[in-house]
Design a protein around this motif. Structure first.
Motif, PDB file in Angstrom:
ATOM      1  N   LYS A  86      43.210  -5.244 -21.396  1.00  0.00           N
ATOM      2  CA  LYS A  86      42.915  -4.658 -20.091  1.00  0.00           C
ATOM      3  C   LYS A  86      43.929  -5.140 -19.070  1.00  0.00           C
ATOM      4  N   TYR A  88      42.845  -4.938 -15.565  1.00  0.00           N
ATOM      5  CA  TYR A  88      42.029  -5.079 -14.356  1.00  0.00           C
ATOM      6  C   TYR A  88      40.870  -6.025 -14.648  1.00  0.00           C
ATOM      7  N   ASN A  90      37.626  -5.557 -14.372  1.00  0.00           N
ATOM      8  CA  ASN A  90      36.556  -4.852 -15.065  1.00  0.00           C
ATOM      9  C   ASN A  90      37.029  -4.487 -16.475  1.00  0.00           C
ATOM     10  N   ARG A  93      37.437  -0.703 -17.226  1.00  0.00           N
ATOM     11  CA  ARG A  93      38.382   0.151 -16.493  1.00  0.00           C
ATOM     12  C   ARG A  93      39.628   0.445 -17.318  1.00  0.00           C
ATOM     13  N   GLN A  94      39.819   1.708 -17.610  1.00  0.00           N
ATOM     14  CA  GLN A  94      40.978   2.206 -18.351  1.00  0.00           C
ATOM     15  C   GLN A  94      41.159   1.504 -19.705  1.00  0.00           C
ATOM     16  N   THR A 123      32.669  -7.055 -15.070  1.00  0.00           N
ATOM     17  CA  THR A 123      32.293  -6.496 -16.372  1.00  0.00           C
ATOM     18  C   THR A 123      30.778  -6.376 -16.511  1.00  0.00           C
ATOM     19  N   ALA A 126      29.516  -3.483 -14.310  1.00  0.00           N
ATOM     20  CA  ALA A 126      29.892  -2.198 -14.901  1.00  0.00           C
ATOM     21  C   ALA A 126      29.024  -1.897 -16.121  1.00  0.00           C
TER      22      ALA A 126
END
Length: 186
Positions: A86, A88, A90, A93-94, A123, A126
């Protein structure tokens, strides 16, 4: 019984002694995360290792191609275990995390790792927003000291405030020992 997956967030070398962003007692947190990892491995339950890598080679930590991005040996993935990179805080995210959790039939996530006030918080929130029930293993997480308006905030205070906030509406907050005792009874 809910199908449960373990998400180990950013337990990477830059957060340990001699790393670029040493946190408060990272070895204690990693050792507790290792207990969870061993349990999930022994139960053949889904495991997701999250690895943060910044897109910038000049990043203050987790710069591409550095030893600091390596997942720490305390929780090093075994061959075949899922590693999700990752960029980011979170972890969703993506990244393919949401799709992979859904493909595994996951209903409940157990989250641990680094940093309580940033990536764990983002995290966990989310995960709940995506419909998962969530448990955060507080003694398998940690943070650094922070400062705000010229005042130093101790890492333990940062961590405790974020665990209290997550525990108010988002997650069940457990220690590794308490979680494992309950999980072994099921």
């Amino acid at each position: 019984m809910e199908k449960t997956a373990l998400i180990l967030v950013d337990i990477q070398n830059d957060y340990f002694p001699n790393g670029r962003m040493e946190l408060f007692e990272p070895n204690r947190a990693a050792n507790n995360a290792r207990k969870l990892l061993n349990f999930f491995r022994n139960q053949n339950m889904p495991i997701f290792h999250i690895q943060h890598i910044f897109n910038d080679h000049n990043a203050p930590f987790f710069a591409p191609g550095t030893e600091g991005i390596t997942i720490n040996e305390a929780v090093a993935p075994l061959e075949g275990e899922t590693i999700i990179q990752k960029n980011y805080p979170n972890s969703f995210r993506q990244t393919p995390l949401l799709n992979q959790l859904r493909q595994a039939g996951t209903e409940h996530v157990v989250i641990c790792g680094m940093m309580s006030h940033m990536c764990i918080d983002a995290t966990a929130r989310a995960a709940v927003d995506y419909g998962f029930t969530c448990t955060v293993i507080e003694d398998a997480c940690t943070s650094p000291d922070l400062s705000f308006r010229g005042r130093n905030i101790q890492a333990t205070d940062v961590h405790n405030v974020f665990m209290a906030a997550l525990g108010s509406l988002y997650a069940t907050i457990e220690t590794a020992t308490a979680y494992l005792e309950k999980a072994k009874v099921k």
